[in-house]
Design a protein around this motif. Structure first.
Motif, PDB file in Angstrom:
ATOM      1  N   ILE A 148       0.791  -1.288  -0.312  1.00 19.00           N
ATOM      2  CA  ILE A 148      -0.019  -0.195  -0.160  1.00 19.00           C
ATOM      3  C   ILE A 148       0.963   1.186   0.062  1.00 19.00           C
ATOM      4  O   ILE A 148       0.520   2.166  -0.715  1.00 19.00           O
ATOM      5  N   ILE A 149       1.990   1.336   0.867  1.00 20.81           N
ATOM      6  CA  ILE A 149       2.858   2.420   0.926  1.00 20.81           C
ATOM      7  C   ILE A 149       3.435   2.644  -0.462  1.00 20.81           C
ATOM      8  O   ILE A 149       3.699   3.639  -0.917  1.00 20.81           O
ATOM      9  N   GLU A 150       3.955   1.552  -1.015  1.00 23.17           N
ATOM     10  CA  GLU A 150       4.534   1.538  -2.396  1.00 23.17           C
ATOM     11  C   GLU A 150       3.716   2.118  -3.502  1.00 23.17           C
ATOM     12  O   GLU A 150       3.825   3.045  -4.355  1.00 23.17           O
ATOM     13  N   LYS A 151       2.195   1.918  -3.450  1.00 25.87           N
ATOM     14  CA  LYS A 151       1.188   2.459  -4.206  1.00 25.87           C
ATOM     15  C   LYS A 151       1.045   3.720  -3.958  1.00 25.87           C
ATOM     16  O   LYS A 151       1.041   4.595  -4.920  1.00 25.87           O
ATOM     17  N   VAL A 152       0.822   4.331  -2.707  1.00 27.92           N
ATOM     18  CA  VAL A 152       0.807   5.514  -2.420  1.00 27.92           C
ATOM     19  C   VAL A 152       1.983   6.598  -2.720  1.00 27.92           C
ATOM     20  O   VAL A 152       1.856   7.778  -3.172  1.00 27.92           O
ATOM     21  N   THR A 153       3.109   6.074  -2.610  1.00 24.13           N
ATOM     22  CA  THR A 153       4.324   6.759  -3.050  1.00 24.13           C
ATOM     23  C   THR A 153       5.004   6.932  -4.508  1.00 24.13           C
ATOM     24  O   THR A 153       5.683   7.596  -4.719  1.00 24.13           O
ATOM     25  N   LEU A 154       4.128   5.892  -5.196  1.00 24.29           N
ATOM     26  CA  LEU A 154       4.422   6.036  -6.673  1.00 24.29           C
ATOM     27  C   LEU A 154       4.087   7.400  -7.310  1.00 24.29           C
ATOM     28  O   LEU A 154       5.148   7.927  -7.770  1.00 24.29           O
ATOM     29  N   PRO A 155       3.121   8.062  -7.130  1.00 25.91           N
ATOM     30  CA  PRO A 155       2.938   9.418  -7.557  1.00 25.91           C
ATOM     31  C   PRO A 155       3.783  10.417  -7.135  1.00 25.91           C
ATOM     32  O   PRO A 155       4.253  11.243  -7.916  1.00 25.91           O
TER      33      PRO A 155
END
Length: 224
Positions: A148-155
């Motif tokens: 989830i953190i990875e998805k959020v930090t992508l943008p």
């Protein structure tokens, strides 16, 4: 460093500031539309020099998408090509004395959010909602928080990478012009070659490459 407000729109008791970076984007969009209309008219079987250049660009984008995403992602060619052209124009405005709009974090955030939405939407379309949710449990269930953190930090990563590089380049060019004053018409030319042309094109290339790679990874994770 906030962009200057050119004018303000008043809509339903709300004020909307139209900044210089927005105006530059509007101008560039108009230029791209006009060029697209000119370059795509009178297409011939035996291409002219103008058509040959256009075909080389299209084949280059086709090759990039195919080599990084595979044949199944041919539908991505228009999106990646349009993003490449738009970012290229935005990053190169320093050559004509206009600050790049991509040194405005609002602009790079817009690009990053657009890529993020496309990545997630493509993943859901390709592997279904179940496969998409399953990707958060890869390689095993306890990794859900990290995923989830990875998805959020992508943008955030896409936004800051483009923003910081373009802002730093613009600041260095501005400092050099301010320091040289009367001699600024000669000495900064090599710097424009690096910070505007080289760095601008590199940042465009990195952004579209990461968009393609992240999309491919998102789809692959759900298929495992």
């Amino acid at each position: 460093m906030s962009p200057d407000t050119v004018f303000t729109l008043h809509v339903a008791n709300h004020s909307i500031a139209i900044t210089s970076s927005i105006v530059v984007q509007w101008v560039i969009m108009a230029i791209i539309i006009i060029l697209a209309l000119i370059l795509t008219t009178n297409i011939k079987t035996i291409p002219s020099k103008r058509q040959s250049v256009l075909e080389v660009f299209v084949e280059t984008i086709n090759g990039l998408v195919k080599s990084n995403m595979g044949d199944d992602f041919k539908s991505f060619v228009p999106f990646i090509g349009t993003m490449a052209i738009f970012l290229c124009f935005l990053n190169l405005t320093g050559l004509v004395g206009v600050d790049p709009s991509t040194k405005d974090i609002n602009v790079t955030a817009g690009f990053a959010l657009m890529s993020f939405v496309v990545i997630q939407a493509t993943s859901i379309k390709r592997i279904g909602v179940g496969g998409y949710l399953k990707s958060y449990l890869q390689p095993f269930a306890p990794m859900i928080v990290m995923n989830i953190i990875e998805k959020v930090t992508l943008p955030l990563s896409l936004c800051l990478r483009l923003f910081c590089n373009m802002l730093v380049g613009s600041m260095i060019i501005g400092l050099v012009y301010g320091a040289l004053k009367h001699f600024a018409f000669v000495i900064p030319i090599p710097l424009h070659g690096f910070f505007d042309i080289f760095d601008g094109l590199i940042q465009m290339y990195v952004f579209i490459m990461l968009t393609m790679v992240y999309t491919k990874i998102a789809v692959s994770e759900g298929e495992e």
